[in-house]
Design an enzyme around this catalytic site. Structure first.
Site, PDB file in Angstrom:
ATOM      1  N   GLY A  11       0.777  -1.649   0.164  1.00 55.74           N
ATOM      2  CA  GLY A  11      -0.170  -0.191  -0.348  1.00 55.74           C
ATOM      3  C   GLY A  11       0.814   0.779   0.166  1.00 55.74           C
ATOM      4  O   GLY A  11       0.356   2.274   0.153  1.00 55.74           O
ATOM      5  N   ASP A  45      17.817   7.602  -4.326  1.00 58.92           N
ATOM      6  CA  ASP A  45      18.210   6.470  -4.406  1.00 58.92           C
ATOM      7  C   ASP A  45      19.854   6.189  -3.790  1.00 58.92           C
ATOM      8  O   ASP A  45      20.771   6.701  -5.035  1.00 58.92           O
ATOM      9  CB  ASP A  45      17.885   5.140  -5.522  1.00 58.92           C
ATOM     10  CG  ASP A  45      18.486   4.149  -5.735  1.00 58.92           C
ATOM     11  OD1 ASP A  45      17.131   3.311  -5.264  1.00 58.92           O
ATOM     12  OD2 ASP A  45      19.879   3.856  -5.647  1.00 58.92           O
ATOM     13  N   TYR A  62      27.779   2.863  -1.860  1.00 59.17           N
ATOM     14  CA  TYR A  62      27.650   4.144  -2.065  1.00 59.17           C
ATOM     15  C   TYR A  62      28.734   5.325  -1.961  1.00 59.17           C
ATOM     16  O   TYR A  62      29.604   5.790  -2.446  1.00 59.17           O
ATOM     17  CB  TYR A  62      26.797   5.241  -2.653  1.00 59.17           C
ATOM     18  CG  TYR A  62      25.633   4.296  -4.166  1.00 59.17           C
ATOM     19  CD1 TYR A  62      26.113   3.172  -4.711  1.00 59.17           C
ATOM     20  CD2 TYR A  62      24.763   4.638  -4.037  1.00 59.17           C
ATOM     21  CE1 TYR A  62      25.320   2.181  -5.168  1.00 59.17           C
ATOM     22  CE2 TYR A  62      23.903   4.137  -4.814  1.00 59.17           C
ATOM     23  CZ  TYR A  62      23.473   2.859  -5.929  1.00 59.17           C
ATOM     24  OH  TYR A  62      23.565   1.489  -6.470  1.00 59.17           O
ATOM     25  N   LYS A  73      20.569   0.611   0.603  1.00 62.41           N
ATOM     26  CA  LYS A  73      21.074  -0.559   0.228  1.00 62.41           C
ATOM     27  C   LYS A  73      21.470  -0.909   1.362  1.00 62.41           C
ATOM     28  O   LYS A  73      22.620  -0.577   1.726  1.00 62.41           O
ATOM     29  CB  LYS A  73      21.514  -0.855  -1.090  1.00 62.41           C
ATOM     30  CG  LYS A  73      20.166  -0.113  -2.133  1.00 62.41           C
ATOM     31  CD  LYS A  73      20.872  -0.224  -3.567  1.00 62.41           C
ATOM     32  CE  LYS A  73      19.652   0.688  -4.463  1.00 62.41           C
ATOM     33  NZ  LYS A  73      20.466   2.033  -4.759  1.00 62.41           N
ATOM     34  N   HIS A  96      21.002  -5.342  -1.470  1.00 59.34           N
ATOM     35  CA  HIS A  96      21.568  -4.748  -2.819  1.00 59.34           C
ATOM     36  C   HIS A  96      22.181  -5.758  -3.403  1.00 59.34           C
ATOM     37  O   HIS A  96      22.489  -5.793  -5.072  1.00 59.34           O
ATOM     38  CB  HIS A  96      23.012  -3.803  -2.717  1.00 59.34           C
ATOM     39  CG  HIS A  96      23.369  -3.146  -3.708  1.00 59.34           C
ATOM     40  ND1 HIS A  96      24.319  -2.169  -2.953  1.00 59.34           N
ATOM     41  CD2 HIS A  96      23.574  -3.211  -4.868  1.00 59.34           C
ATOM     42  CE1 HIS A  96      24.440  -1.758  -3.454  1.00 59.34           C
ATOM     43  NE2 HIS A  96      24.511  -2.104  -5.097  1.00 59.34           N
TER      44      HIS A  96
HETATM   45  P1  NAP Z   1      22.554   5.840 -16.002  1.00 61.55           P
HETATM   46  O1  NAP Z   1      21.111   6.587 -14.657  1.00 61.55           O
HETATM   47  O2  NAP Z   1      21.814   5.202 -17.060  1.00 61.55           O
HETATM   48  O3  NAP Z   1      23.268   7.406 -16.546  1.00 61.55           O
HETATM   49  C1  NAP Z   1      24.240   8.068 -16.215  1.00 61.55           C
HETATM   50  C2  NAP Z   1      25.221   8.814 -17.273  1.00 61.55           C
HETATM   51  O4  NAP Z   1      23.481   9.339 -17.907  1.00 61.55           O
HETATM   52  C3  NAP Z   1      25.993   9.451 -16.472  1.00 61.55           C
HETATM   53  O5  NAP Z   1      27.099   9.790 -17.057  1.00 61.55           O
HETATM   54  C4  NAP Z   1      24.910  10.759 -16.402  1.00 61.55           C
HETATM   55  O6  NAP Z   1      25.775  12.078 -16.990  1.00 61.55           O
HETATM   56  C5  NAP Z   1      24.639  10.526 -18.184  1.00 61.55           C
HETATM   57  N1  NAP Z   1      22.773  11.546 -17.649  1.00 61.55           N
HETATM   58  C6  NAP Z   1      22.060  11.471 -17.568  1.00 61.55           C
HETATM   59  N2  NAP Z   1      21.080  12.575 -17.671  1.00 61.55           N
HETATM   60  C7  NAP Z   1      21.547  12.773 -18.854  1.00 61.55           C
HETATM   61  C8  NAP Z   1      20.701  13.750 -20.022  1.00 61.55           C
HETATM   62  N3  NAP Z   1      19.807  14.245 -20.210  1.00 61.55           N
HETATM   63  N4  NAP Z   1      21.629  13.815 -21.423  1.00 61.55           N
HETATM   64  C9  NAP Z   1      23.010  12.964 -21.097  1.00 61.55           C
HETATM   65  N5  NAP Z   1      23.793  12.106 -20.266  1.00 61.55           N
HETATM   66  C10 NAP Z   1      22.702  12.154 -19.214  1.00 61.55           C
HETATM   67  O7  NAP Z   1      23.168   5.458 -14.840  1.00 61.55           O
HETATM   68  P2  NAP Z   1      23.314   4.846 -13.371  1.00 61.55           P
HETATM   69  O8  NAP Z   1      23.765   5.783 -12.662  1.00 61.55           O
HETATM   70  O9  NAP Z   1      23.985   3.594 -12.940  1.00 61.55           O
HETATM   71  O10 NAP Z   1      21.403   4.489 -12.580  1.00 61.55           O
HETATM   72  C11 NAP Z   1      21.272   5.594 -12.406  1.00 61.55           C
HETATM   73  C12 NAP Z   1      20.850   5.145 -11.260  1.00 61.55           C
HETATM   74  O11 NAP Z   1      20.181   3.271 -10.675  1.00 61.55           O
HETATM   75  C13 NAP Z   1      22.080   4.939  -9.867  1.00 61.55           C
HETATM   76  O12 NAP Z   1      22.500   6.331  -9.836  1.00 61.55           O
HETATM   77  C14 NAP Z   1      21.797   4.001  -8.684  1.00 61.55           C
HETATM   78  O13 NAP Z   1      20.662   5.796  -7.748  1.00 61.55           O
HETATM   79  C15 NAP Z   1      21.077   2.971  -9.490  1.00 61.55           C
HETATM   80  N6  NAP Z   1      21.820   2.072 -10.020  1.00 61.55           N
HETATM   81  C16 NAP Z   1      21.991   0.981  -8.882  1.00 61.55           C
HETATM   82  C17 NAP Z   1      23.039  -0.681  -8.677  1.00 61.55           C
HETATM   83  C18 NAP Z   1      22.114  -1.335  -8.466  1.00 61.55           C
HETATM   84  O14 NAP Z   1      23.072  -2.594  -8.360  1.00 61.55           O
HETATM   85  N7  NAP Z   1      21.278  -1.727  -7.166  1.00 61.55           N
HETATM   86  C19 NAP Z   1      22.838  -0.659 -10.176  1.00 61.55           C
HETATM   87  C20 NAP Z   1      23.378   1.061 -10.704  1.00 61.55           C
HETATM   88  C21 NAP Z   1      22.901   1.557 -10.581  1.00 61.55           C
HETATM   89  P3  NAP Z   1      25.992  13.917 -15.442  1.00 61.55           P
HETATM   90  O15 NAP Z   1      25.533  12.714 -14.352  1.00 61.55           O
HETATM   91  O16 NAP Z   1      27.836  14.177 -16.458  1.00 61.55           O
HETATM   92  O17 NAP Z   1      25.131  14.227 -15.747  1.00 61.55           O
END
Ligand code: NAP
Length: 283
Positions: free
Chosen positions: A9, A43, A48, A73, A107
């Site tokens: 919920g 998140d 991290y 996490k 995680h």
């Molecule tokens: P993502 O969101 O797929 O990509 C982030 C990348 O995209 C950065 O290099 C960012 O650069 C760029 N970006 C963001 N917005 C943009 C835009 N509008 N235009 C062009 N480039 C852009 O990668 P992620 O951080 O790995 O995933 C998102 C979140 O998921 C993480 O921050 C984390 O909280 C979570 N995560 C969890 C796990 C897990 O194991 N549970 C693993 C990975 C990630 P700039 O910052 O330079 O803008």
């Protein structure tokens, strides 16, 4: 903000802000800017190493606690998992400066998963976290966890982007009431996603960027998205996805980008299991 209703919920925003790979000394500013841009779901993770900075940004933002949805996490814990999970939870909560969490995720599907989960169930029953869930669980492990425990995870946060779409995973999760949350929604920029011809063409039709098309595609599939950016212009761009809709034809066209494989790593790969399981966090 559009929300999804979790299996207990609790309402969760469908779009949030992720802080993976933001260095600790840049995180407070990034989260402050994200909150100013309107994000309310944050998140982070013990792994991290930036929970304290997230906490400072929350405290200084003046945004009422009840408006926020904060996720962190649990990293892989040694036995006794019950004790260690509760200690890790208190450490995270103290670093964040909060007295409850909205969502606590396991995680990785490693370590004493069942011991960790039972401790998380207790934290949930005690009201210390409004919901509990997992991350990186493939269907086999997820189903086994569901079958052998009382509380079904509210969320499974898994790699989900146009090149690895997780359609069958989402189907199974839906059957069992588990919300799919995407990590790496932009595939962290891999496969030249931001200049991808099909995604660019769809974006042009709507006057939107590729990033906006991807986030719209995820949320239109009822997937919660948590894009990461350290740039305020991109934070605003990524938040501005609720004034257009992809057509069925565009959704079907994006479906053809599926490659069927992770762009990062396989959680079934023994070398990866070894590596992730051997990492331990300090403090
Ligand atoms: P993502 O969101 O797929 O990509 C982030 C990348 O995209 C950065 O290099 C960012 O650069 C760029 N970006 C963001 N917005 C943009 C835009 N509008 N235009 C062009 N480039 C852009 O990668 P992620 O951080 O790995 O995933 C998102 C979140 O998921 C993480 O921050 C984390 O909280 C979570 N995560 C969890 C796990 C897990 O194991 N549970 C693993 C990975 C990630 P700039 O910052 O330079 O803008």
């Amino acid at each position: 903000m559009q929300t999804v209703t979790l299996n207990n919920g609790v309402e969760m925003p469908i779009l949030g802000f992720g802080v993976f790979q933001i260095p600790a000394d840049e995180t407070e500013q990034a989260v402050t800017e994200a909150l100013a841009a309107g994000y309310r779901l944050l998140d982070t993770a013990a792994a991290y190493q930036n929970e304290e900075a997230v906490g400072r940004a929350i405290k200084n933002s003046g945004v009422p606690r009840e408006e926020l949805f904060v996720t962190t996490k649990l990293w892989v814990e040694d036995a006794p998992a019950q004790e260690n999970t509760k200690r890790a939870f208190e450490t995270s909560l103290n670093k964040l400066g909060l007295d409850y969490l909205d969502l606590y995720l396991m995680h990785q599907p490693y370590g004493d998963v069942y011991g960790q989960w039972r401790a998380m169930e207790e934290l949930n029953r005690e009201g210390r976290t409004k919901a509990i869930g997992v991350a990186n669980f493939y269907p086999d492990r997820l189903l086994d966890l569901i079958i052998n425990n009382e509380i079904t995870p509210a969320v499974n946060q898994i790699e989900t982007h146009p090149f690895f779409q997780r359609v069958a995973d989402q189907e199974l999760m839906r059957e069992h009431g588990v919300q799919l949350q995407s990590w790496g929604g932009f595939a962290e920029g891999k496969n030249d996603i931001f200049t991808h011809p099909l995604l660019s063409e769809i974006g042009t039709k709507h006057g939107k960027s590729v990033a906006q098309v991807v986030l719209r595609w995820l949320t239109q599939r009822d997937v919660v998205a948590i894009p990461k950016s350290v740039r305020p212009d991109r934070m605003a761009e990524n938040f501005d996805i609720f004034d257009f809709e992809l057509t069925d034809g565009q959704m079907s066209a994006i479906a053809t980008l599926e490659t069927g494989a992770s762009l990062f790593f396989d959680h079934h790969d023994p070398a990866m299991v070894q590596w992730l399981s051997s990492r331990r966090l300090d403090g």
